[in-house]
Enzyme design. Structure first.
Site, PDB file in Angstrom:
ATOM      1  N   GLU A 196       0.824  -1.221   0.000  1.00 31.71           N
ATOM      2  CA  GLU A 196       0.000   0.000   0.000  1.00 31.71           C
ATOM      3  C   GLU A 196       0.848   1.257   0.000  1.00 31.71           C
ATOM      4  O   GLU A 196       0.543   2.238   0.675  1.00 31.71           O
ATOM      5  CB  GLU A 196      -0.956   0.012   1.215  1.00 31.71           C
ATOM      6  N   SER A 211       7.408   2.799   2.352  1.00 32.02           N
ATOM      7  CA  SER A 211       7.771   3.926   3.231  1.00 32.02           C
ATOM      8  C   SER A 211       8.330   5.078   2.405  1.00 32.02           C
ATOM      9  O   SER A 211       8.071   6.248   2.696  1.00 32.02           O
ATOM     10  CB  SER A 211       8.794   3.480   4.272  1.00 32.02           C
TER      11      SER A 211
END
Lengths: 261, 380
Positions: free
Chosen positions: B364, B367
């Site tokens: 998703e 980082s």
């Protein structure tokens, strides 16, 4: 035939939290937020199932609690109970088991149920006497320790747990029946149920509303006194049997020694 | 929604309910499904019964009438004991059902949502491709209209919930026209020409169902287009922003699960004649873990609150996802250290969290992508 079920529920301090006894009365301190006694969730589930099986009807909760506490009731309402009667009154502080039964019986009488369900005993006080006292006060038959409950017309058939097995008992309705933990699998309240519970009716009553004599209730009317309280003995370490093929003999000997067999 | 960070009585009751389900139904079989790599159908069924798959949807489609925050609370509680189960719910709702609810026609919603919202069926969302991960605009899969049907060709990678026996729909993004026009099309499964390849051998999330998919002339009716043509990519950016908050919630659950296990162990386990938690080296580690879980929770509560209030939340979602996934990974590392040798044994919950948490810094939006988005929000 629509059935009206009353389930007696107790709201107790969260057993997972810190529990304190009042040093003077030795009673459990119930100042904080209370939750639904888990042993009552079985009665609620049983009531909901019986109402569903009857093809209609509803479950009304009856509870006595300090400080107008409804947190535990909301849990049972979220599971599907239609409404609740809560008796909350400062005059009830220190009420004993019989006094509690008088209050609950008076509240139940207002609901005119076909069946009254309760847990065999609460998880905090554990007297296990209130349901049969209620039955006596209402003049109703009572069956305790039910592990299976079936309503058939104007009768209720109960499988009553005993040490050896179970008794089959049949009594006419209305009746008071206490259920054991595990009699049914309590449903989880769904999100929708939790939100709906917010607006379900909780009728709050006082001792005066019930027309009871305050002198027979509360600490003053209590005929029961807790004289002393001692901590439970810490559980001793178990006995470990190493099985070298004959381990069963030691287990048998042990069971005989403690007179289980 | 929460007032500040305190949950309303109702949300707290709901959180406790899911906590109970997680402890009683999910946790006892977590190690088994992790070991076998099996999909926890019995757990999904129980979650469906509780209405978790329908949480943020209205009752008219079989939903629970809750909001996205309630879903996040459920995901957090489940992830505490089993991240695979939590991601199954997260993907089913925010990637599976949500696009249909948000972009579907009334007819599509009526047809597909009731089964998805009850948990009887799962929908997957095929966005990522072997050559298009963080750069989702690089989609190669194509769909062309031919005789009133979309003909889909291409392949997708890492698609969650795409190969279970209750998977009924896979929504795919595909290039549908010139100028890299990307649209979304719903493919009911099984479908001729669609191959669900064998599941990956993953480091973690073993009980989550993840497959590569290949589409070879898969045909679906023209009306299976989801949303406007050419809006496929733009629409899903919004879905991804929301998804980040849900993943942050999942990561907070993981961080909390690591902490809970470690605190319990630190009080029980004795070394040199006292519980290991009596040593400051351990106690400080636990305090740090608590601080990470707590602050990450505040971050996702805030992002969810902004979203519910209709405010801009993109940067807050990225911040929540960034700090929560780092909290999960850091807590998992500390937890396995506290557990010593047992922390290296696959069956222990902390070892599972250690393997499971790495993907949280990747899926998703990595980082790095979150940092990119946060920097962009600063005008850089």
């Amino acid at each position: 035939m629509p059935m009206k079920v009353v389930v007696c529920v107790k709201q107790i301090p969260d057993p997972a939290g810190e529990l304190r006894l009042d040093p003077a009365s030795h009673n459990l301190v119930r100042d904080g937020k209370l939750i639904l006694d888990e042993s009552d969730s079985y009665g609620v589930e049983m009531g909901l199932q019986l109402a569903e099986q009857a093809g209609g009807g509803e479950v009304t909760l009856v509870s006595m609690a300090p400080h107008s506490e409804t947190s535990g009731l909301r849990t049972a309402l979220a599971m599907g109970a239609a409404g609740a009667i809560l008796v909350s009154d400062r005059a009830l502080e220190g009420t004993d088991a019989l006094g509690t039964a008088k209050v609950l019986a008076a509240a139940i009488r207002r609901a005119q149920p076909d069946l009254v369900l309760a847990a065999t005993e609460s998880s905090d006080g554990y007297t296990g006497t209130v349901p049969v006292q209620i039955a006596e006060l209402l003049g109703l038959p009572s069956v305790t320790f039910s592990k299976k409950v079936t309503v058939n017309g104007d009768k209720v058939l109960v499988e009553r747990q005993t040490e050896q097995g179970y008794d089959e008992v049949e009594v006419p309705l209305p009746a008071v029946v206490t259920v054991t933990a595990g009699v049914v699998e309590p449903r989880y309240p769904s999100f929708k149920g939790i939100m709906a519970a917010k607006s379900k009716p909780v009728e709050e009553l006082t001792v005066a509303d019930l027309g009871l004599d305050p002198a027979s209730l509360g600490a003053g009317g209590s005929r029961q006194q807790v004289v002393s309280v001692v901590p439970a003995e810490a559980r001793a370490a178990g006995e470990i049997v190493t099985d070298d093929g004959e381990g069963f003999q030691q287990v048998l000997a042990y069971l005989e020694r403690i007179k289980v067999i | 929604m929460a007032v500040g960070t305190l949950l309303s009585d109702e949300l707290e009751m709901f959180r406790r309910t899911v906590e109970h389900l997680a402890n009683k139904t999910v946790a006892p079989v977590a190690a088994l499904h992790d070991r076998e790599g099996s999909f926890p159908y019995e757990v999904v069924e129980e979650m469906g019964r509780l209405g978790l798959f329908g949480l943020p949807f209205p009752a008219e489609y079989g939903g629970m009438g809750g909001d996205f925050f309630a879903l996040c609370l459920a995901i957090e509680e489940l992830a505490r004991v089993d991240q695979s189960v939590a991601i199954t719910l997260e993907a089913a709702v925010s990637l599976g059902a949500m696009p249909i609810y948000r972009f579907g026609t009334e007819e599509q919603k009526q047809r597909w949502l009731p089964d998805l919202l009850s948990g009887r069926a799962l929908a997957a969302f095929g966005l990522t491709e072997p050559g298009a991960g963080s750069d989702a605009g690089g989609t190669r899969t194509t769909a062309r209209l031919q005789d009133g049907q979309w003909v889909i060709d291409g392949s997708k990678a890492f698609i969650t919930n795409s190969g279970t026996s209750i998977t009924k729909l896979i929504t795919v993004t595909a290039v549908t026209g010139p100028g890299r026009e990307i649209s979304a099309i719903v493919v009911p499964t099984p479908a001729a020409g669609l191959t669900v390849e064998p599941g990956y051998s993953k480091v973690g999330w073993h009980a989550s169902d993840t497959h590569p998919l290949s589409f070879d002339g898969v045909r679906v009716p023209a009306e299976n287009l989801l949303g406007e043509p050419g809006r496929g990519y733009a629409n899903f950016l919004r879905i991804l922003d929301e998804g980040r908050i849900a993943i942050a919630a999942l990561a907070v659950g993981a961080a909390q699960g690591c902490l809970d296990e470690s605190v319990r162990y630190a009080k029980e386990r004795e070394a040199f004649g006292r519980p290991i938690g009596a040593n400051q080296a351990i106690a400080f580690k636990l305090a740090r873990m608590q601080a990470r879980a707590h602050t990450a929770r505040l971050a996702y509560y805030d992002a969810a609150a902004r979203m519910s209030a209709g405010l801009a939340f993109k940067a807050q979602a990225s911040i929540a996802k960034l700090v929560a996934s780092e909290a999960a990974m850091d807590n998992a590392r500390d937890a396995t250290q506290i557990f010593g040798g047992s922390g290296f044994i696959n069956d222990t919950p902390v070892a599972r969290h250690y393997r499971d948490s790495k993907i949280l810094e990747i899926g998703e939006g990595t980082s790095e992508v979150q940092l990119m988005l946060i920097a962009r929000d600063l005008g850089l």
